[in-house]
Design a protein around this motif. Structure first.
Motif, PDB file in Angstrom:
ATOM      1  N   UNK A 148      -1.247  -1.579  -8.262  1.00  0.00           N
ATOM      2  CA  UNK A 148      -1.357  -1.263  -6.836  1.00  0.00           C
ATOM      3  C   UNK A 148      -2.806  -1.108  -6.371  1.00  0.00           C
ATOM      4  N   UNK A 149      -3.693  -0.661  -7.261  1.00  0.00           N
ATOM      5  CA  UNK A 149      -5.097  -0.524  -6.902  1.00  0.00           C
ATOM      6  C   UNK A 149      -5.685  -1.894  -6.579  1.00  0.00           C
ATOM      7  N   UNK A 150      -5.328  -2.916  -7.358  1.00  0.00           N
ATOM      8  CA  UNK A 150      -5.798  -4.276  -7.079  1.00  0.00           C
ATOM      9  C   UNK A 150      -5.314  -4.735  -5.715  1.00  0.00           C
ATOM     10  N   UNK A 151      -4.070  -4.459  -5.408  1.00  0.00           N
ATOM     11  CA  UNK A 151      -3.513  -4.870  -4.125  1.00  0.00           C
ATOM     12  C   UNK A 151      -4.197  -4.137  -2.977  1.00  0.00           C
ATOM     13  N   UNK A 178       1.096  -9.087  -1.678  1.00  0.00           N
ATOM     14  CA  UNK A 178       0.155 -10.129  -2.067  1.00  0.00           C
ATOM     15  C   UNK A 178       0.296 -11.364  -1.185  1.00  0.00           C
ATOM     16  N   UNK A 179       1.529 -11.756  -0.891  1.00  0.00           N
ATOM     17  CA  UNK A 179       1.769 -12.911  -0.017  1.00  0.00           C
ATOM     18  C   UNK A 179       1.230 -12.661   1.391  1.00  0.00           C
ATOM     19  N   UNK A 182      -7.251  -3.112  -2.969  1.00  0.00           N
ATOM     20  CA  UNK A 182      -8.571  -3.750  -2.854  1.00  0.00           C
ATOM     21  C   UNK A 182      -8.478  -5.045  -2.058  1.00  0.00           C
ATOM     22  N   UNK A 183      -7.512  -5.901  -2.382  1.00  0.00           N
ATOM     23  CA  UNK A 183      -7.396  -7.191  -1.696  1.00  0.00           C
ATOM     24  C   UNK A 183      -7.007  -7.024  -0.235  1.00  0.00           C
ATOM     25  N   UNK A 184      -6.208  -6.016   0.067  1.00  0.00           N
ATOM     26  CA  UNK A 184      -5.879  -5.759   1.467  1.00  0.00           C
ATOM     27  C   UNK A 184      -7.125  -5.322   2.239  1.00  0.00           C
ATOM     28  N   UNK A 185      -7.997  -4.568   1.599  1.00  0.00           N
ATOM     29  CA  UNK A 185      -9.258  -4.179   2.234  1.00  0.00           C
ATOM     30  C   UNK A 185     -10.170  -5.383   2.435  1.00  0.00           C
ATOM     31  N   UNK A 186     -10.179  -6.300   1.475  1.00  0.00           N
ATOM     32  CA  UNK A 186     -10.976  -7.528   1.615  1.00  0.00           C
ATOM     33  C   UNK A 186     -10.503  -8.313   2.832  1.00  0.00           C
ATOM     34  N   UNK A 187      -9.200  -8.464   2.978  1.00  0.00           N
ATOM     35  CA  UNK A 187      -8.657  -9.200   4.129  1.00  0.00           C
ATOM     36  C   UNK A 187      -9.035  -8.512   5.439  1.00  0.00           C
TER      37      UNK A 187
END
Length: 103
Positions: free
Chosen positions: A40-43, A92-93, A45-50
């Motif tokens: 969940x931490x990776x997810x 993720x999608x 992070x990626x949501x913050x990138x977006x």
């Protein structure tokens, strides 16, 4: 996270998108071999990138920004190839869709 910063610096320094893509592909292959599933931490992070992409170019040239965006989308593509829970795959999608809409 340091790898992403290094890749961005190389792109800004003039590394071609093709060479950067090949480098990223090799790294993703190694990462996929070593990684199990996304946390969940990776997810998060990626949501913050977006979300950061929604703030604009950040002073970057459009071509450089597109190159960085392509690296991020390629990394997410690798994550999609890994086992995920239904909830994590949905997050993720959605993140991939957000980033793809920026291109």
């Amino acid at each position: 996270m340091k790898r992403r910063l290094a890749l961005k610096a190389l792109l800004a320094g003039g590394l071609s998108a093709t060479a950067l893509g090949k480098l990223a592909d090799e790294r993703h292959t190694l990462d996929a071999a070593l990684a199990g599933c996304t946390t969940p931490t990776d997810l998060d992070y990626w949501e913050q990138v977006a979300d950061r992409y929604s703030l604009g170019y950040g002073g970057q040239a459009p071509a450089a920004r597109l190159g960085v965006l392509a690296v991020d989308v390629a990394e997410l593509r690798t994550l999609l190839g890994q086992p995920q829970t239904t909830m994590d795959r949905g997050r993720l999608c959605r993140t991939v869709g957000q980033l793809s809409g920026k291109a």
